[in-house]
Design a protein around this motif. Sequence first.
Motif, PDB file in Angstrom:
ATOM      1  N   ASP A  39     -47.936  46.738   1.945  1.00 64.88           N
ATOM      2  CA  ASP A  39     -47.066  47.046   0.799  1.00 64.88           C
ATOM      3  C   ASP A  39     -45.478  47.140   1.348  1.00 64.88           C
ATOM      4  O   ASP A  39     -44.792  46.676   0.376  1.00 64.88           O
ATOM      5  N   ALA A  40     -45.308  47.759   2.300  1.00 66.41           N
ATOM      6  CA  ALA A  40     -44.073  47.670   2.836  1.00 66.41           C
ATOM      7  C   ALA A  40     -43.313  46.573   3.222  1.00 66.41           C
ATOM      8  O   ALA A  40     -42.147  46.527   2.801  1.00 66.41           O
ATOM      9  N   TYR A  41     -43.959  45.802   3.892  1.00 61.21           N
ATOM     10  CA  TYR A  41     -43.444  44.268   4.239  1.00 61.21           C
ATOM     11  C   TYR A  41     -43.267  43.716   2.693  1.00 61.21           C
ATOM     12  O   TYR A  41     -42.157  42.913   2.393  1.00 61.21           O
ATOM     13  N   ALA A  42     -44.079  43.491   1.665  1.00 63.57           N
ATOM     14  CA  ALA A  42     -43.801  42.986   0.500  1.00 63.57           C
ATOM     15  C   ALA A  42     -42.762  43.561  -0.227  1.00 63.57           C
ATOM     16  O   ALA A  42     -41.762  42.957  -0.969  1.00 63.57           O
ATOM     17  N   LEU A  43     -42.317  44.948  -0.300  1.00 65.15           N
ATOM     18  CA  LEU A  43     -41.155  45.537  -0.969  1.00 65.15           C
ATOM     19  C   LEU A  43     -40.026  45.167  -0.129  1.00 65.15           C
ATOM     20  O   LEU A  43     -39.059  44.986  -0.653  1.00 65.15           O
ATOM     21  N   TYR A  44     -40.050  45.031   1.098  1.00 62.83           N
ATOM     22  CA  TYR A  44     -38.754  44.506   1.956  1.00 62.83           C
ATOM     23  C   TYR A  44     -38.411  43.363   1.419  1.00 62.83           C
ATOM     24  O   TYR A  44     -37.095  43.026   1.263  1.00 62.83           O
ATOM     25  N   TRP A  45     -39.035  42.066   1.519  1.00 58.12           N
ATOM     26  CA  TRP A  45     -38.966  40.987   1.185  1.00 58.12           C
ATOM     27  C   TRP A  45     -38.652  40.762  -0.120  1.00 58.12           C
ATOM     28  O   TRP A  45     -37.860  39.979  -0.772  1.00 58.12           O
ATOM     29  N   MET A  46     -38.922  41.614  -1.287  1.00 61.28           N
ATOM     30  CA  MET A  46     -38.558  41.859  -2.581  1.00 61.28           C
ATOM     31  C   MET A  46     -37.325  42.280  -2.547  1.00 61.28           C
ATOM     32  O   MET A  46     -36.215  41.570  -3.499  1.00 61.28           O
ATOM     33  N   GLU A  47     -36.762  43.103  -1.782  1.00 62.22           N
ATOM     34  CA  GLU A  47     -35.519  43.663  -1.954  1.00 62.22           C
ATOM     35  C   GLU A  47     -34.471  42.527  -1.175  1.00 62.22           C
ATOM     36  O   GLU A  47     -33.392  42.530  -1.770  1.00 62.22           O
ATOM     37  N   ILE A  48     -35.057  41.989  -0.222  1.00 66.48           N
ATOM     38  CA  ILE A  48     -34.208  41.087   0.444  1.00 66.48           C
ATOM     39  C   ILE A  48     -33.999  40.025  -0.475  1.00 66.48           C
ATOM     40  O   ILE A  48     -32.717  39.279  -0.602  1.00 66.48           O
ATOM     41  N   GLY A  49     -34.932  39.518  -1.353  1.00 60.03           N
ATOM     42  CA  GLY A  49     -34.726  38.404  -2.525  1.00 60.03           C
ATOM     43  C   GLY A  49     -33.679  38.841  -3.278  1.00 60.03           C
ATOM     44  O   GLY A  49     -32.789  38.062  -3.701  1.00 60.03           O
ATOM     45  N   TRP A  70     -61.910  46.341   5.630  1.00 59.58           N
ATOM     46  CA  TRP A  70     -62.144  47.571   6.038  1.00 59.58           C
ATOM     47  C   TRP A  70     -62.815  48.101   4.909  1.00 59.58           C
ATOM     48  O   TRP A  70     -63.859  49.272   4.863  1.00 59.58           O
ATOM     49  N   ASN A  71     -62.471  47.715   3.506  1.00 66.06           N
ATOM     50  CA  ASN A  71     -63.327  48.370   2.328  1.00 66.06           C
ATOM     51  C   ASN A  71     -64.536  47.860   2.263  1.00 66.06           C
ATOM     52  O   ASN A  71     -65.495  48.627   2.096  1.00 66.06           O
ATOM     53  N   SER A  72     -64.939  46.572   2.906  1.00 64.76           N
ATOM     54  CA  SER A  72     -66.252  46.187   2.789  1.00 64.76           C
ATOM     55  C   SER A  72     -67.300  46.997   3.694  1.00 64.76           C
ATOM     56  O   SER A  72     -68.130  47.452   3.362  1.00 64.76           O
ATOM     57  N   LEU A  73     -66.667  47.376   4.828  1.00 64.42           N
ATOM     58  CA  LEU A  73     -67.333  47.752   5.777  1.00 64.42           C
ATOM     59  C   LEU A  73     -67.647  49.505   5.402  1.00 64.42           C
ATOM     60  O   LEU A  73     -68.590  50.023   5.629  1.00 64.42           O
ATOM     61  N   ALA A  74     -66.448  49.925   4.801  1.00 63.24           N
ATOM     62  CA  ALA A  74     -66.498  51.192   4.284  1.00 63.24           C
ATOM     63  C   ALA A  74     -67.563  51.592   3.354  1.00 63.24           C
ATOM     64  O   ALA A  74     -68.165  52.468   3.165  1.00 63.24           O
ATOM     65  N   LYS A  75     -67.698  50.773   2.395  1.00 67.70           N
ATOM     66  CA  LYS A  75     -68.881  50.532   1.414  1.00 67.70           C
ATOM     67  C   LYS A  75     -70.006  50.507   1.870  1.00 67.70           C
ATOM     68  O   LYS A  75     -71.083  51.138   1.482  1.00 67.70           O
ATOM     69  N   ALA A  76     -70.237  49.577   3.026  1.00 69.40           N
ATOM     70  CA  ALA A  76     -71.693  49.375   3.373  1.00 69.40           C
ATOM     71  C   ALA A  76     -72.175  50.659   4.158  1.00 69.40           C
ATOM     72  O   ALA A  76     -73.223  51.208   4.051  1.00 69.40           O
ATOM     73  N   LEU A  77     -71.019  51.530   4.912  1.00 67.36           N
ATOM     74  CA  LEU A  77     -71.323  52.755   5.578  1.00 67.36           C
ATOM     75  C   LEU A  77     -71.709  53.690   4.435  1.00 67.36           C
ATOM     76  O   LEU A  77     -72.519  54.705   4.915  1.00 67.36           O
ATOM     77  N   GLU A  78     -71.055  53.611   3.317  1.00 65.52           N
ATOM     78  CA  GLU A  78     -71.074  54.711   2.527  1.00 65.52           C
ATOM     79  C   GLU A  78     -72.515  54.394   1.530  1.00 65.52           C
ATOM     80  O   GLU A  78     -72.993  55.604   1.046  1.00 65.52           O
ATOM     81  N   VAL A  79     -72.871  53.175   1.261  1.00 67.52           N
ATOM     82  CA  VAL A  79     -73.826  53.247   0.399  1.00 67.52           C
ATOM     83  C   VAL A  79     -75.184  52.307   1.047  1.00 67.52           C
ATOM     84  O   VAL A  79     -76.435  53.094   0.715  1.00 67.52           O
ATOM     85  N   GLU A  80     -74.946  51.377   1.507  1.00 71.26           N
ATOM     86  CA  GLU A  80     -76.008  50.359   1.984  1.00 71.26           C
ATOM     87  C   GLU A  80     -76.858  51.185   3.006  1.00 71.26           C
ATOM     88  O   GLU A  80     -78.044  51.138   2.824  1.00 71.26           O
ATOM     89  N   TYR A  81     -76.178  51.219   4.311  1.00 66.38           N
ATOM     90  CA  TYR A  81     -76.780  51.999   5.377  1.00 66.38           C
ATOM     91  C   TYR A  81     -77.522  53.482   4.976  1.00 66.38           C
ATOM     92  O   TYR A  81     -78.629  53.574   5.488  1.00 66.38           O
ATOM     93  N   PRO A  82     -77.011  54.226   4.317  1.00 69.01           N
ATOM     94  CA  PRO A  82     -77.731  55.598   4.045  1.00 69.01           C
ATOM     95  C   PRO A  82     -79.025  55.146   3.039  1.00 69.01           C
ATOM     96  O   PRO A  82     -79.909  55.804   3.264  1.00 69.01           O
ATOM     97  N   MET A 140     -58.476  53.725   7.443  1.00 67.39           N
ATOM     98  CA  MET A 140     -57.887  52.602   7.724  1.00 67.39           C
ATOM     99  C   MET A 140     -57.230  51.627   6.967  1.00 67.39           C
ATOM    100  O   MET A 140     -56.484  50.899   7.045  1.00 67.39           O
ATOM    101  N   GLU A 141     -58.228  51.341   5.812  1.00 69.12           N
ATOM    102  CA  GLU A 141     -58.077  50.390   4.726  1.00 69.12           C
ATOM    103  C   GLU A 141     -56.616  50.940   4.178  1.00 69.12           C
ATOM    104  O   GLU A 141     -55.984  50.119   3.797  1.00 69.12           O
ATOM    105  N   GLY A 142     -56.521  52.262   3.850  1.00 66.20           N
ATOM    106  CA  GLY A 142     -55.409  52.614   3.236  1.00 66.20           C
ATOM    107  C   GLY A 142     -54.294  52.495   4.009  1.00 66.20           C
ATOM    108  O   GLY A 142     -53.097  52.063   3.318  1.00 66.20           O
ATOM    109  N   GLN A 143     -54.189  52.650   5.355  1.00 67.87           N
ATOM    110  CA  GLN A 143     -53.008  52.523   6.008  1.00 67.87           C
ATOM    111  C   GLN A 143     -52.580  51.044   6.271  1.00 67.87           C
ATOM    112  O   GLN A 143     -51.437  50.558   6.184  1.00 67.87           O
TER     113      GLN A 143
END
Length: 234
Positions: free
Chosen positions: A113-123, A49-61, A104-107
């Motif tokens: 991050d939510a899954y990573a935090l969950y498993w850290m807490e479970i550990g 998503w980040n790669s596509l966003a950067k292409a749309l932001e810089v390359e195509y314009p 979309m990238e941020g979401q």
Amino acid sequence: MPYPLLHAKAALDELKLAARSAPGIMVGVTIATTALANVPGMGDAKANWNSLAKALEVEYPNLIGNAVFLSRAGWIADDREAFLNAASVFSGDLQKLSGLCYTMEGQVDQVRDAYALYWMEIGLLAATVLGYLLACQAMKLTPHLRAAGEILLARLTLLTNAMIAQKTKVLYGFLAVAGGTLATSSQSLGQLFNIQPTESAAINFERAVIPTDPPSVYLAPKRELPARPKQQQR
């Protein structure tokens, strides 16, 4: 095996080790297993998503800007203005689409991050439970503390399962909200690829014809005449 998966596996292995002394903890193990996810795959999706966003932001314009520059000559005035306006509108739409890709990238990153935090807490929980289990087992080996050790072991089992269930519930609650947001963003993204003129505005490119014949009457471009100087008063 990627690190996030190793982290989840380590947490589950510690819980299963605890379940050898307290079999009731297998309930918590079963609950935690439902939260296994492809966290590395989420990382790949984020990068895409980040790669596509950067292409749309810089390359195509930049490509549009080059096209405008290279085609700057040989235009009729009105056609030139129409082309510049279309290029400007298209560039603006690309920027909007780029912003949606960044969203979309941020979401996706938040879900990861939510899954990573969950498993850290479970550990961390599993490591703590193992320490308390050793204490309970030591109490059970002492005649006058055996009953208390059994009670504490039962309470520890219930508490462990309850904490795992609560953390999993919080994770699923977040995922429900994030899933709704992702669905809305995905719907907006899908609409961008389904915009086309309809009814009277529809264009049949198989039948479209562009006339190239010169006009029957030549109209000279309007030119402003220079103002006459005022005569000096005598």
